[in-house]
Design a protein around this motif. Structure first.
Motif, short mmCIF file in Angstrom:
data_model
loop_
_atom_site.label_atom_id
_atom_site.label_comp_id
_atom_site.label_asym_id
_atom_site.label_seq_id
_atom_site.Cartn_x
_atom_site.Cartn_y
_atom_site.Cartn_z
N LEU A 69 -9.20 1.67 -62.68
CA LEU A 69 -10.56 2.07 -62.32
C LEU A 69 -10.54 2.95 -61.07
O LEU A 69 -9.69 2.77 -60.20
N SER A 73 -14.58 6.49 -63.05
CA SER A 73 -14.78 5.57 -64.17
C SER A 73 -16.26 5.54 -64.54
O SER A 73 -17.14 5.70 -63.69
N GLU A 77 -17.30 1.38 -68.40
CA GLU A 77 -15.95 0.88 -68.08
C GLU A 77 -16.03 -0.16 -66.95
O GLU A 77 -15.35 -1.19 -67.00
#
Length: 114
Positions: A69, A73, A77
Motif C-alpha cells: 500500500l 493505492s 484497496e
C-alpha cells in the motif's frame, strides 16, 4: 447506545474507554480485531467519521508496507486491506448517536456528548 471499537493492547484505546467509564457513559465494547468488521460497517464508520479511508489507516504498521500500500493505492484497496488486516485500523473509534470520533487524543470523543 455508545460503542467503542477497542483494542485492549493499545494505550490510547484503554485511556479512551477509561475516560468514558469515568464520565459514566455506558459503552458497548467491540473488540474489532476478534469481532471483525463487515465492509458495510467499515464504510459506515468512515462516513460517520467524515474522513477518507487513508485517514483511518495505521500507515506505520508493517502490514501496510507488506501489502504494497502507498499514497497511490485506491480507497477500495485500502478498505479491503483494513478488512483483511484489522490492525491497520486506527483506534479507538467511539460512535454515539450516529456520529463517530477517533480517540486520539482520548478527549476528542467527549465532543460526541456535548
Amino acid at each position: 447506545m455508545t460503542t467503542i471499537y477497542h483494542n485492549p493492547r493499545c494505550s490510547k484505546s484503554r485511556q479512551t474507554l477509561a475516560l468514558l467509564e469515568e464520565k459514566g457513559i455506558q459503552t458497548q465494547v467491540r473488540l474489532y480485531q476478534k469481532d471483525l468488521l463487515s465492509k458495510k460497517e467499515l464504510d459506515q464508520l468512515i462516513i460517520q467519521l467524515g474522513i477518507q479511508p487513508l485517514d483511518l489507516m495505521r500507515t506505520k504498521e508493517a502490514a501496510y508496507k507488506e501489502l504494497g500500500l502507498n499514497k497511490d493505492s485506491s480507497d477500495e484497496e485500502r478498505i479491503q486491506a483494513m478488512l483483511d488486516n484489522p490492525s491497520l485500523i486506527e483506534r479507538p473509534i467511539v460512535v454515539h448517536n450516529g456520529k463517530a470520533k477517533l480517540g486520539r487524543p482520548p478527549e476528542n470523543v467527549l465532543e460526541l456528548f456535548s
